[in-house]
Write an enzyme that holds these catalytic residues in place. Structure first.
Site, PDB file in Angstrom:
ATOM      1  N   ASP A  82      -0.632  44.316   3.431  1.00 21.50           N
ATOM      2  CA  ASP A  82      -1.173  44.165   2.076  1.00 21.50           C
ATOM      3  C   ASP A  82      -0.077  43.896   1.048  1.00 21.50           C
ATOM      4  O   ASP A  82       0.947  44.557   1.018  1.00 21.50           O
ATOM      5  CB  ASP A  82      -1.929  45.422   1.670  1.00 21.50           C
ATOM      6  CG  ASP A  82      -2.506  45.290   0.268  1.00 21.50           C
ATOM      7  OD1 ASP A  82      -3.095  44.241  -0.019  1.00 21.50           O
ATOM      8  OD2 ASP A  82      -2.335  46.222  -0.534  1.00 21.50           O
ATOM      9  N   HIS A 128      -8.793  50.923  -0.324  1.00 23.20           N
ATOM     10  CA  HIS A 128      -7.646  50.092  -0.724  1.00 23.20           C
ATOM     11  C   HIS A 128      -6.972  50.695  -1.960  1.00 23.20           C
ATOM     12  O   HIS A 128      -7.343  50.399  -3.095  1.00 23.20           O
ATOM     13  CB  HIS A 128      -8.082  48.652  -1.004  1.00 23.20           C
ATOM     14  CG  HIS A 128      -6.937  47.702  -1.096  1.00 23.20           C
ATOM     15  ND1 HIS A 128      -7.009  46.398  -0.684  1.00 23.20           N
ATOM     16  CD2 HIS A 128      -5.664  47.874  -1.553  1.00 23.20           C
ATOM     17  CE1 HIS A 128      -5.839  45.804  -0.868  1.00 23.20           C
ATOM     18  NE2 HIS A 128      -5.010  46.680  -1.411  1.00 23.20           N
ATOM     19  N   HIS A 162      -9.722  42.376  -0.775  1.00 22.58           N
ATOM     20  CA  HIS A 162      -9.908  41.841  -2.142  1.00 22.58           C
ATOM     21  C   HIS A 162     -10.297  40.360  -2.185  1.00 22.58           C
ATOM     22  O   HIS A 162      -9.605  39.537  -2.771  1.00 22.58           O
ATOM     23  CB  HIS A 162      -8.691  42.097  -3.016  1.00 22.58           C
ATOM     24  CG  HIS A 162      -7.345  41.872  -2.384  1.00 22.58           C
ATOM     25  ND1 HIS A 162      -7.005  40.687  -1.787  1.00 22.58           N
ATOM     26  CD2 HIS A 162      -6.276  42.694  -2.274  1.00 22.58           C
ATOM     27  CE1 HIS A 162      -5.764  40.788  -1.344  1.00 22.58           C
ATOM     28  NE2 HIS A 162      -5.303  41.985  -1.612  1.00 22.58           N
ATOM     29  N   ASP A 182      -8.214  48.442  -4.942  1.00 22.79           N
ATOM     30  CA  ASP A 182      -6.830  47.944  -4.982  1.00 22.79           C
ATOM     31  C   ASP A 182      -6.072  48.630  -6.124  1.00 22.79           C
ATOM     32  O   ASP A 182      -5.299  48.003  -6.855  1.00 22.79           O
ATOM     33  CB  ASP A 182      -6.785  46.413  -5.125  1.00 22.79           C
ATOM     34  CG  ASP A 182      -5.395  45.855  -4.790  1.00 22.79           C
ATOM     35  OD1 ASP A 182      -4.493  46.647  -4.440  1.00 22.79           O
ATOM     36  OD2 ASP A 182      -5.215  44.629  -4.893  1.00 22.79           O
ATOM     37  N   ASN A 234       2.863  49.442   1.522  1.00 24.03           N
ATOM     38  CA  ASN A 234       3.975  48.743   0.855  1.00 24.03           C
ATOM     39  C   ASN A 234       4.755  49.672  -0.064  1.00 24.03           C
ATOM     40  O   ASN A 234       4.868  49.461  -1.264  1.00 24.03           O
ATOM     41  CB  ASN A 234       3.486  47.506   0.098  1.00 24.03           C
ATOM     42  CG  ASN A 234       2.447  47.834  -0.967  1.00 24.03           C
ATOM     43  OD1 ASN A 234       1.823  48.887  -0.923  1.00 24.03           O
ATOM     44  ND2 ASN A 234       2.289  46.945  -1.926  1.00 24.03           N
TER      45      ASN A 234
END
Lengths: 315, 432
Positions: B154, B62, B234, B308, B96
């Protein structure tokens, strides 16, 4: 104890109990001066006070402006419409720009919580929080404490009901903390949709009620918050009419209050919502007293933050 | 040319290995593993790794590499340097970007960039819905053909349950997992911190745990009716973990990840300084949630650690808390945080850490396993377990410095990383 222990006033908890009482005592001296024909003192001559208001405000800004002028400080208004922030300048850059102009004290009002802290990180000036988002509005709390103390002689032991939009209110954020620090008992009176997630954060001297009539007869102070329609994203109650019926105060509910109990409001009042027009008129002397005290309290904070001593006022 | 890595403690629970070994790397593969002194090399480079630990290369599933569109925050080159510095041999980047990675061209673009500039293996997740809008399916089939290995929106939860069902139904035919960012926008609205003490204390709009848990529960239900593998991104709450545990007990193909910041920080860390590096999505939860996440990771209910990694430029984070973007970088601090706090802290075995940081991500994504055995690809992470170091902004390889852990002292740091036998990190320095 003759100076404040804090460098800035961003939150009520920046101040100690002694700081609060010192401010209220000094404010009392200034309030007397404000009643004189000549209301100006030379104490902050040559100091620069900037009113940095990034959110529309007339009452609070004017109060700070008058306070600065009465102390002979050079007051400058830096308002949102005229400011660089409208052109996309960041708060950090604006703060550094203001700092380069050597201001002594900055009062900031902004719609975002925590913004006064950004100023303290980027300026040498003392900072007063004039209201940050839904977080804190310490000078309002101080003038409210001043008013209660003048009326009752003390804060400790008072029963105070705060009614309305607690969740979105910076006034409540500071007032609840100030009251509990000074030993008052607080009841938050609101529908669940207008309460913050964890009112227990404020400790055991703060309780919650959804029924104003249950609490009303016990209260020394009924503190009505303004229903701030502009700050509520999703309607937390079905109609103003129903809100007024469940939580608003008019002559009927006033009759249930203790004889010496008082009604307070930070202003401006929505007549017919939190208070009926009759209730406003009945309470108006005190509401205007709050406004008057506001100037004195703000003078006191400016004076103390810029190094003034209480004994230096008596001229 | 051959490379002989000598005297490291080699650990891989997949092959039940935990011993001091010499590892011979040749042609991108592990040619031989044996007791010290037993592995010979005709010619090549020798490296003494005494006191170090050698494990299968770690993977972070991630990561936001920000390319294309936000190269001022991070790009494939800088992000992969950060990955190498942090000890990772592979990352999965999120879609994204600007434009959104929602067609074959965008997937190919990132993979091309990776081949030109990357120090680590870069895998690509494509958008689940076109434009991440949650309204129409993206061209998943095309993206799979170009190399996408998972799909996700995401950054946003898919709001419409029917749409999420269609996306999972459709994704299933490609045998790829759907990675779900669970966020009910009706409940979360403009929330920026956990609903509870911290939102009350700081006067900030609240992001309730239920806003995440409702979508976890929904997606588990959709996993059951579609059969599509679901990976919860997450995860941040104790009840979310309970939901995943129940789904696993029911035999559903559900997995989940946790970030180092949700493992080691909580809402109590947010104070009147309004540090925007602590603004993340989902927000830092309660201390009880944090401790439940640590336990669940230890037990394996949480399958893996994923950072993340969310780079943002300094000027973007230096804003009012409510205006600053969500996210913290994580690639370069993950190993020190997990190793130092959990393994050195005695809460988790080293074998479990390897399972969560090296093995599970590849299993979830259907990638070839990386094992410490002869004939396997030489993707290796080597770290010094004893080193104490302080997180400092100026030391990051990432273009952005927005770390939630600045100033913290960590234990354990990668010293060497090999990807297909080539060094990405040598003696703590990224190989360019």
């Amino acid at each position: 104890m003759s100076t404040l222990s804090c460098k800035h006033v961003l939150n009520m908890r920046d101040m100690t109990v002694e700081d609060i009482y010192l401010t209220l005592d000094v404010a009392k001296s200034f309030k007397e001066i404000n009643e004189r024909p000549i209301k100006k003192l030379p104490t902050l001559r040559g100091r620069t006070v900037v009113n940095f208001f990034l959110e529309p405000s007339t009452r609070t800004r004017t109060s700070f402006e008058i306070a600065a002028k009465r102390l002979s400080a050079d007051g400058v208004n830096f308002a949102a419409s005229a400011s660089a922030t409208a052109k996309g300048e960041s708060l950090v850059d604006t703060a550094q720009t203001l700092d380069a102009m050597s201001c002594d004290l900055v009062v900031i009002r902004h719609k975002y919580a925590g913004s006064p802290h950004i100023l303290t990180q980027n300026m040498r000036a003392r900072i007063i929080n004039g209201g940050d988002g839904k977080h804190q509005h310490p000078t309002q709390a101080l003038l409210d404490l001043f008013t209660m103390r003048e009326r009752f002689g003390k804060i400790e032991g008072l029963k105070v009901g705060i009614v309305g939009d607690i969740a979105h209110s910076r006034v409540a954020g500071s007032l609840v903390e100030g009251l509990t620090m000074l030993g008052a008992e607080v009841t938050l009176i609101a529908p669940p949709t207008l309460l913050p997630a964890r009112p227990d954060y404020w400790g055991t001297s703060v309780s919650v009620s959804h029924k104003i009539d249950d609490v009303l007869p016990e209260l020394d102070v009924l503190y009505m918050l303004r229903i701030q329609l502009e700050r509520i994203e999703q309607a937390p109650f079905p109609s103003l009419r129903e809100y007024a019926r469940l939580f608003g105060v008019g002559t009927e509910r006033m009759a249930k209050m203790k004889p010496d109990a008082i009604i307070m409001h930070p202003g401006p009042v929505n007549r017919g919502v939190e208070l009926t027009s009759e209730a406003v008129d009945a309470a108006n002397n005190l509401l205007l007293y709050q406004v008057n005290a506001g100037v004195a309290v703000r003078m006191a904070l400016m004076y103390l933050l810029l190094g003034g001593k209480p004994e230096g006022i008596s001229e | 040319m051959a490379l002989l890595l000598k005297n490291a403690r080699c650990v891989d629970p997949q092959v039940e290995l935990d011993a001091i070994c010499d590892v011979l790397v040749r042609d991108g593969q592990i040619a031989q593993i044996g007791k010290p002194g037993t592995v010979d090399m005709a010619k090549g480079v020798q490296k003494d790794l005494s006191g170090r630990i050698l494990i299968p290369g770690m993977m972070d599933m991630h990561v936001h590499l920000r390319e294309p569109g936000y190269e001022y925050k991070e790009d494939v080159a800088s992000g992969s340097r950060a990955a190498a510095k942090g000890g990772f041999t592979a990352v999965l980047c999120m879609p994204n970007t600007k434009p959104v990675i929602n067609d074959a061209t965008q997937v190919a673009y990132v993979i091309d960039k990776a081949q030109l500039y990357a120090r680590t293996n870069i895998y690509v997740a494509g958008a689940l819905s076109h434009g991440l809008k949650g309204e129409a399916l993206s061209e998943m089939g095309d993206m799979v053909s170009s190399g996408a290995i998972a799909f996700t929106d995401d950054g946003r939860g898919v709001q419409d349950s029917g749409m999420m069902r269609r996306a999972m139904d459709y994704a299933k035919q490609f045998n790829v997992p759907v990675l779900s960012h669970c966020q009910d926008e009706g409940l979360v609205a403009n929330g920026v911190v956990n609903e509870g003490l911290v939102s009350t204390r700081l006067g900030l709009a609240s992001w309730p745990a239920a806003g995440e848990e409702i979508q976890i529960a929904r997606d588990i239900a959709l996993c059951e009716i579609t059969g599509c593998a679901l990976h919860v991104q997450h995860i941040s709450t104790a009840r979310g973990v309970d939901l995943v545990r129940a789904a696993k007990n029911a035999g559903l193909p559900v997995t989940c990840e946790v970030t180092p910041h949700h493992l080691f920080l909580c809402e109590d860390d947010l104070d009147e300084r309004y540090d925007t590096n602590l603004k993340m999505n989902p927000p830092l939860r309660t201390r009880d949630d944090m401790l439940a996440l640590q336990t669940a990771l230890t037990e394996g209910i949480i399958d893996c650690v994923a950072t993340d990694h969310a780079p943002h430029a300094a000027h973007e984070k230096a804003l009012e808390f409510e205006l600053a973007p969500f996210g913290t970088i994580g690639l370069e601090t993950a190993l020190g945080l997990v190793y130092g706090n959990l393994v050195a802290g005695g809460k988790m075995t080293l074998a479990s850490m390897i399972a969560r940081m090296s093995v599970a991500p590849r299993r979830i994504l259907g990638l070839q396993a990386v094992r410490l055995e002869e004939g396997n690809v030489a993707d290796l992470t080597i770290f010094n377990p004893d080193i104490l170091w302080t997180v400092r902004a100026e030391d990051f390889c990432s273009k952005s410095k927005n770390s939630a852990f600045l100033g913290l002292e960590l234990k354990g740091r990668a010293t060497d990383v090999y990807v297909e036998g080539y060094a990405s990190l040598e003696d703590g320095k990224v190989v360019d």
